[in-house]
Design a protein around this motif. Sequence first.
Motif, mmCIF file in Angstrom:
data_model
loop_
_atom_site.group_PDB
_atom_site.id
_atom_site.type_symbol
_atom_site.label_atom_id
_atom_site.label_comp_id
_atom_site.label_asym_id
_atom_site.label_seq_id
_atom_site.Cartn_x
_atom_site.Cartn_y
_atom_site.Cartn_z
ATOM 1 N N LEU A 11 0.811 -1.222 0.000
ATOM 2 C CA LEU A 11 0.000 0.000 0.000
ATOM 3 C C LEU A 11 0.843 1.270 0.000
ATOM 4 O O LEU A 11 0.297 2.371 0.044
ATOM 5 C CB LEU A 11 -0.930 0.008 1.224
ATOM 6 C CG LEU A 11 -1.944 -1.133 1.304
ATOM 7 C CD1 LEU A 11 -2.711 -1.060 2.616
ATOM 8 C CD2 LEU A 11 -2.898 -1.094 0.119
ATOM 9 N N HIS A 12 2.162 1.139 -0.076
ATOM 10 C CA HIS A 12 3.036 2.318 -0.063
ATOM 11 C C HIS A 12 2.667 3.282 -1.180
ATOM 12 O O HIS A 12 2.400 2.867 -2.312
ATOM 13 C CB HIS A 12 4.511 1.905 -0.232
ATOM 14 C CG HIS A 12 5.106 1.310 0.986
ATOM 15 N ND1 HIS A 12 5.171 -0.050 1.188
ATOM 16 C CD2 HIS A 12 5.660 1.879 2.090
ATOM 17 C CE1 HIS A 12 5.756 -0.292 2.353
ATOM 18 N NE2 HIS A 12 6.051 0.849 2.919
ATOM 19 N N GLY A 13 2.646 4.563 -0.847
ATOM 20 C CA GLY A 13 2.416 5.596 -1.855
ATOM 21 C C GLY A 13 0.965 5.829 -2.230
ATOM 22 O O GLY A 13 0.672 6.676 -3.065
ATOM 23 N N GLN A 14 0.035 5.102 -1.625
ATOM 24 C CA GLN A 14 -1.378 5.277 -1.951
ATOM 25 C C GLN A 14 -2.033 6.253 -0.978
ATOM 26 O O GLN A 14 -1.649 6.343 0.184
ATOM 27 C CB GLN A 14 -2.113 3.938 -1.905
ATOM 28 C CG GLN A 14 -1.628 2.953 -2.951
ATOM 29 C CD GLN A 14 -2.536 1.744 -3.058
ATOM 30 O OE1 GLN A 14 -3.678 1.760 -2.634
ATOM 31 N NE2 GLN A 14 -2.016 0.670 -3.642
ATOM 32 N N THR A 15 -3.045 6.966 -1.475
ATOM 33 C CA THR A 15 -3.833 7.817 -0.587
ATOM 34 C C THR A 15 -4.680 6.902 0.288
ATOM 35 O O THR A 15 -4.817 5.700 0.014
ATOM 36 C CB THR A 15 -4.765 8.742 -1.388
ATOM 37 O OG1 THR A 15 -5.743 7.936 -2.064
ATOM 38 C CG2 THR A 15 -3.992 9.591 -2.392
ATOM 39 N N LEU A 16 -5.301 7.466 1.318
ATOM 40 C CA LEU A 16 -6.153 6.652 2.183
ATOM 41 C C LEU A 16 -7.314 6.039 1.402
ATOM 42 O O LEU A 16 -7.648 4.872 1.596
ATOM 43 C CB LEU A 16 -6.690 7.491 3.345
ATOM 44 C CG LEU A 16 -5.686 7.878 4.427
ATOM 45 C CD1 LEU A 16 -6.350 8.749 5.475
ATOM 46 C CD2 LEU A 16 -5.063 6.653 5.072
ATOM 47 N N VAL A 17 -7.912 6.816 0.502
ATOM 48 C CA VAL A 17 -9.036 6.301 -0.290
ATOM 49 C C VAL A 17 -8.578 5.152 -1.178
ATOM 50 O O VAL A 17 -9.215 4.103 -1.242
ATOM 51 C CB VAL A 17 -9.681 7.432 -1.129
ATOM 52 C CG1 VAL A 17 -10.724 6.871 -2.084
ATOM 53 C CG2 VAL A 17 -10.321 8.468 -0.218
#
Length: 197
Positions: free
Chosen positions: A102-108
């Motif tokens: 999940l690195h680099g992803q926004t919370l959404v």
Amino acid sequence: MNSSSPARDSDLFAEFMGDVTPMAKPDTVSYFQRSSQPTLAQQEKRRAAEQAIQFDDNLLASEHVELLDPHDFLTFKKSGVQEGVYKNLRLGKYDVDATLDLHGQTLVQARKTMYETITDCHERNIRVLLIRHGIGEKSQPHKGLLKSYVNHWLQQLDCVLAFHSALKCHGGLGSTYALLKKSAQKKLENRELHAKR
């Protein structure tokens, strides 16, 4: 030894193929394509998933999430999960069947990706998923933000039995092992197998 002339071979071929009609030209052939429209079951499944997730551009405002220290361990076990099973998960004794980064992803994005991946893993009977979320020491405005949300989201999913921060070799405090329930298909297979004994 019989030898036949090319003319005789041609006559025999014409005789055998006399009642065969030629194929249509390529531009008149109709190809059946799989419908791109989702089935009713797929539509219902998607609708249920969307209702469960209820995406919101401002997750901080829509969900009450306890913010953790970046160096906190993530630990969770539903009632009914045996201590020995949880201990084996905590000690990394189960094979990791899949990994989600999940690195680099926004919370959404992270929420959507995680829910979809876990649903897919559950359907495929993948039992142990390694989720890489990072520690979040540099995340703003709060440290450990994504890690805190992963901790919250995992507890909301019915198919997640337990989870624990990973061993150092699998990312340590920046990763989490998630133990998933057996799929309905696998449960049925197990029942049938035990019934035959």
